[in-house]
Scaffold this motif. Structure first.
Motif, PDB file in Angstrom:
ATOM      1  N   ALA A  11      29.448  18.296  -5.732  1.00 14.83           N
ATOM      2  CA  ALA A  11      30.844  18.415  -6.139  1.00 14.83           C
ATOM      3  C   ALA A  11      31.626  19.265  -5.140  1.00 14.83           C
ATOM      4  CB  ALA A  11      30.925  19.039  -7.536  1.00 14.83           C
ATOM      5  N   MET A  12      30.981  20.290  -4.622  1.00 13.91           N
ATOM      6  CA  MET A  12      31.614  21.150  -3.625  1.00 13.91           C
ATOM      7  C   MET A  12      31.913  20.366  -2.349  1.00 13.91           C
ATOM      8  SD  MET A  12      30.081  24.722  -2.068  1.00 13.91           S
ATOM      9  CE  MET A  12      30.866  25.544  -0.669  1.00 13.91           C
ATOM     10  N   PHE A  13      31.012  19.463  -1.976  1.00  9.87           N
ATOM     11  CA  PHE A  13      31.216  18.615  -0.800  1.00  9.87           C
ATOM     12  C   PHE A  13      32.494  17.796  -0.966  1.00  9.87           C
ATOM     13  CE2 PHE A  13      30.769  14.820   1.732  1.00  9.87           C
ATOM     14  CZ  PHE A  13      30.192  15.271   2.916  1.00  9.87           C
ATOM     15  N   VAL A  14      32.707  17.251  -2.159  1.00 13.42           N
ATOM     16  CA  VAL A  14      33.900  16.450  -2.435  1.00 13.42           C
ATOM     17  C   VAL A  14      35.153  17.305  -2.353  1.00 13.42           C
ATOM     18  CG1 VAL A  14      35.125  15.133  -4.197  1.00 13.42           C
ATOM     19  CG2 VAL A  14      32.685  14.759  -3.838  1.00 13.42           C
ATOM     20  N   VAL A  15      35.124  18.466  -3.021  1.00  7.96           N
ATOM     21  CA  VAL A  15      36.289  19.349  -3.058  1.00  7.96           C
ATOM     22  C   VAL A  15      36.687  19.813  -1.657  1.00  7.96           C
ATOM     23  CG1 VAL A  15      37.150  21.581  -3.864  1.00  7.96           C
ATOM     24  CG2 VAL A  15      35.849  20.117  -5.415  1.00  7.96           C
ATOM     25  N   LEU A  16      35.693  20.190  -0.847  1.00 14.57           N
ATOM     26  CA  LEU A  16      35.988  20.682   0.492  1.00 14.57           C
ATOM     27  C   LEU A  16      36.390  19.560   1.446  1.00 14.57           C
ATOM     28  CD1 LEU A  16      33.153  23.338   1.006  1.00 14.57           C
ATOM     29  CD2 LEU A  16      35.533  23.710   0.352  1.00 14.57           C
ATOM     30  N   SER A  17      35.989  18.331   1.141  1.00 17.40           N
ATOM     31  CA  SER A  17      36.339  17.205   2.009  1.00 17.40           C
ATOM     32  C   SER A  17      37.798  16.787   1.845  1.00 17.40           C
ATOM     33  CB  SER A  17      35.428  16.001   1.714  1.00 17.40           C
ATOM     34  OG  SER A  17      34.087  16.275   2.032  1.00 17.40           O
ATOM     35  N   ILE A  18      38.351  16.993   0.664  1.00 16.83           N
ATOM     36  CA  ILE A  18      39.714  16.535   0.389  1.00 16.83           C
ATOM     37  C   ILE A  18      40.756  17.146   1.322  1.00 16.83           C
ATOM     38  CG2 ILE A  18      41.567  16.561  -1.338  1.00 16.83           C
ATOM     39  CD1 ILE A  18      39.436  16.172  -3.474  1.00 16.83           C
ATOM     40  N   PRO A  19      40.804  18.489   1.502  1.00 16.33           N
ATOM     41  CA  PRO A  19      41.819  19.050   2.408  1.00 16.33           C
ATOM     42  C   PRO A  19      41.624  18.662   3.871  1.00 16.33           C
ATOM     43  CG  PRO A  19      40.299  20.767   1.705  1.00 16.33           C
ATOM     44  CD  PRO A  19      40.008  19.557   0.860  1.00 16.33           C
ATOM     45  N   VAL A  20      40.439  18.137   4.210  1.00 18.68           N
ATOM     46  CA  VAL A  20      40.197  17.696   5.586  1.00 18.68           C
ATOM     47  C   VAL A  20      40.620  16.246   5.771  1.00 18.68           C
ATOM     48  CG1 VAL A  20      38.441  17.312   7.357  1.00 18.68           C
ATOM     49  CG2 VAL A  20      38.277  19.303   5.859  1.00 18.68           C
ATOM     50  N   THR A  21      40.311  15.408   4.782  1.00 20.52           N
ATOM     51  CA  THR A  21      40.597  13.978   4.909  1.00 20.52           C
ATOM     52  C   THR A  21      42.012  13.595   4.474  1.00 20.52           C
ATOM     53  OG1 THR A  21      39.602  13.638   2.722  1.00 20.52           O
ATOM     54  CG2 THR A  21      38.184  13.332   4.643  1.00 20.52           C
ATOM     55  N   ALA A  22      42.566  14.307   3.488  1.00 24.14           N
ATOM     56  CA  ALA A  22      43.901  13.967   3.003  1.00 24.14           C
ATOM     57  C   ALA A  22      44.964  13.996   4.104  1.00 24.14           C
ATOM     58  CB  ALA A  22      44.292  14.899   1.852  1.00 24.14           C
ATOM     59  N   PRO A  23      44.981  15.004   4.994  1.00 20.35           N
ATOM     60  CA  PRO A  23      45.986  15.002   6.070  1.00 20.35           C
ATOM     61  C   PRO A  23      45.910  13.763   6.957  1.00 20.35           C
ATOM     62  CG  PRO A  23      45.005  17.176   5.867  1.00 20.35           C
ATOM     63  CD  PRO A  23      44.194  16.257   5.002  1.00 20.35           C
ATOM     64  N   MET A  24      44.715  13.157   7.069  1.00 11.35           N
ATOM     65  CA  MET A  24      44.590  11.948   7.875  1.00 11.35           C
ATOM     66  C   MET A  24      45.367  10.796   7.250  1.00 11.35           C
ATOM     67  SD  MET A  24      40.552  12.197   8.829  1.00 11.35           S
ATOM     68  CE  MET A  24      39.863  13.735   9.481  1.00 11.35           C
ATOM     69  N   VAL A  25      45.384  10.749   5.905  1.00 12.89           N
ATOM     70  CA  VAL A  25      46.147   9.713   5.216  1.00 12.89           C
ATOM     71  C   VAL A  25      47.639   9.921   5.448  1.00 12.89           C
ATOM     72  CG1 VAL A  25      46.725   8.736   2.970  1.00 12.89           C
ATOM     73  CG2 VAL A  25      44.367   9.386   3.472  1.00 12.89           C
ATOM     74  N   PHE A  26      48.091  11.179   5.335  1.00 21.74           N
ATOM     75  CA  PHE A  26      49.502  11.463   5.583  1.00 21.74           C
ATOM     76  C   PHE A  26      49.890  11.137   7.025  1.00 21.74           C
ATOM     77  CE2 PHE A  26      48.877  14.378   1.904  1.00 21.74           C
ATOM     78  CZ  PHE A  26      49.885  13.875   1.098  1.00 21.74           C
ATOM     79  N   ALA A  27      48.993  11.472   7.961  1.00 29.75           N
ATOM     80  CA  ALA A  27      49.268  11.192   9.375  1.00 29.75           C
ATOM     81  C   ALA A  27      49.332   9.688   9.622  1.00 29.75           C
ATOM     82  CB  ALA A  27      48.202  11.833  10.256  1.00 29.75           C
ATOM     83  N   ALA A  28      48.441   8.942   8.975  1.00 33.69           N
ATOM     84  CA  ALA A  28      48.436   7.492   9.131  1.00 33.69           C
ATOM     85  C   ALA A  28      49.717   6.893   8.576  1.00 33.69           C
ATOM     86  CB  ALA A  28      47.222   6.894   8.425  1.00 33.69           C
ATOM     87  N   GLU A  29      50.217   7.463   7.468  1.00 37.91           N
ATOM     88  CA  GLU A  29      51.453   6.959   6.882  1.00 37.91           C
ATOM     89  C   GLU A  29      52.626   7.174   7.840  1.00 37.91           C
ATOM     90  OE1 GLU A  29      53.581   7.163   2.537  1.00 37.91           O
ATOM     91  OE2 GLU A  29      53.077   9.061   3.506  1.00 37.91           O
ATOM     92  N   LYS A  30      52.655   8.313   8.509  1.00 37.74           N
ATOM     93  CA  LYS A  30      53.708   8.574   9.489  1.00 37.74           C
ATOM     94  C   LYS A  30      53.626   7.578  10.641  1.00 37.74           C
ATOM     95  CE  LYS A  30      55.410  12.305   7.528  1.00 37.74           C
ATOM     96  NZ  LYS A  30      56.806  12.377   7.016  1.00 37.74           N
ATOM     97  N   PHE A  31      52.401   7.317  11.070  1.00 38.91           N
ATOM     98  CA  PHE A  31      52.196   6.393  12.180  1.00 38.91           C
ATOM     99  C   PHE A  31      52.609   4.975  11.816  1.00 38.91           C
ATOM    100  CE2 PHE A  31      49.110   3.742  14.714  1.00 38.91           C
ATOM    101  CZ  PHE A  31      49.744   3.939  15.934  1.00 38.91           C
TER     102      PHE A  31
END
Length: 213
Positions: A158-178
């Motif tokens: 569960a900790m792996f999931v929680v810590l992965s979110i702040p790392v992967t979520a910005p990639m989605v926002f960046a992709a949306e900008k692109f």
């Protein structure tokens, strides 16, 4: 709480998780491509599906099913075929149904969030390298003689999931900008479609060459 590892273990696991989260893989490729072609919601849905798969893998490690799959050459072979086949299918879709930003497809039907979630889950569960990773990664942080080992494994998953979110979520926002730039250039979009198809195909090849031992 008996299911929470000590602070040293938590820090070491957090560092390892961060490094692994920023490492490109089929999951990351999928939710970024979904964001580019379908929008932020589909990207996050695919990401949620992949993270759900992580929790399932953690559960499999705890109950020992993953060990059974890896120990059985036939089961591992079947898993590799399905996993690689699914990535090849996604590569085919990127080429034949990509270019979501081209004028003629701009108003085309969008995939549902449930399908985007299922795609993320499928890529995660059908990747034998992820099974091998969780089998060798999680146990390093829990003693085999610890009576609370199952609870600690679930906690770390569960900790792996929680810590992965702040790392992967910005990639989605960046992709949306692109994506805004891609809408103005269908030719660039086709290049990206073929790029993602190539990446999915490369990961399919890596899966086929994965070794159980």
């Amino acid at each position: 709480m008996s299911f929470v590892p000590d602070n040293t273990t938590l820090i070491q696991f957090a560092i390892a998780t961060f490094i692994l989260a920023i490492t490109p893989g089929p999951d990351m490729t999928l939710f970024v491509s979904r964001t580019l072609s379908q929008g932020r919601a589909a990207g996050f849905a695919s990401m949620a599906g992949a993270l759900s798969g992580t929790l399932i893998h953690t559960s499999l490690v705890v109950v020992g099913v993953s060990a059974l799959i890896v120990a059985s050459p036939m089961a591992f072979f079947v898993l590799k075929i399905f996993g690689a086949g699914y990535l090849v299918f996604l590569a085919w879709q990127a080429v034949t149904k990509g270019s979501a930003f081209s004028p003629e497809k701009k108003v085309g039907p969008q995939i549902s969030l449930a399908r985007a979630w299922a795609a993320g889950l499928g890529v995660n569960l059908l990747n034998p390298k992820i099974i091998l990773f969780f089998m060798t990664f999680l146990p390093q942080f829990v003693s085999a003689h610890d009576p609370n080992a199952p609870g600690k494994l679930f906690f770390l998953g569960a900790m792996f999931v929680v810590l992965s979110i702040p790392v992967t979520a910005p990639m989605v926002f960046a992709a949306e900008k692109f994506s805004a730039a891609m809408k103005a250039s269908p030719r660039v979009t086709r290049v990206v479609d073929y790029l993602f198809a190539g990446v999915f195909s490369a990961f399919a090849l890596k899966i086929l060459t994965a070794q159980a031992k």
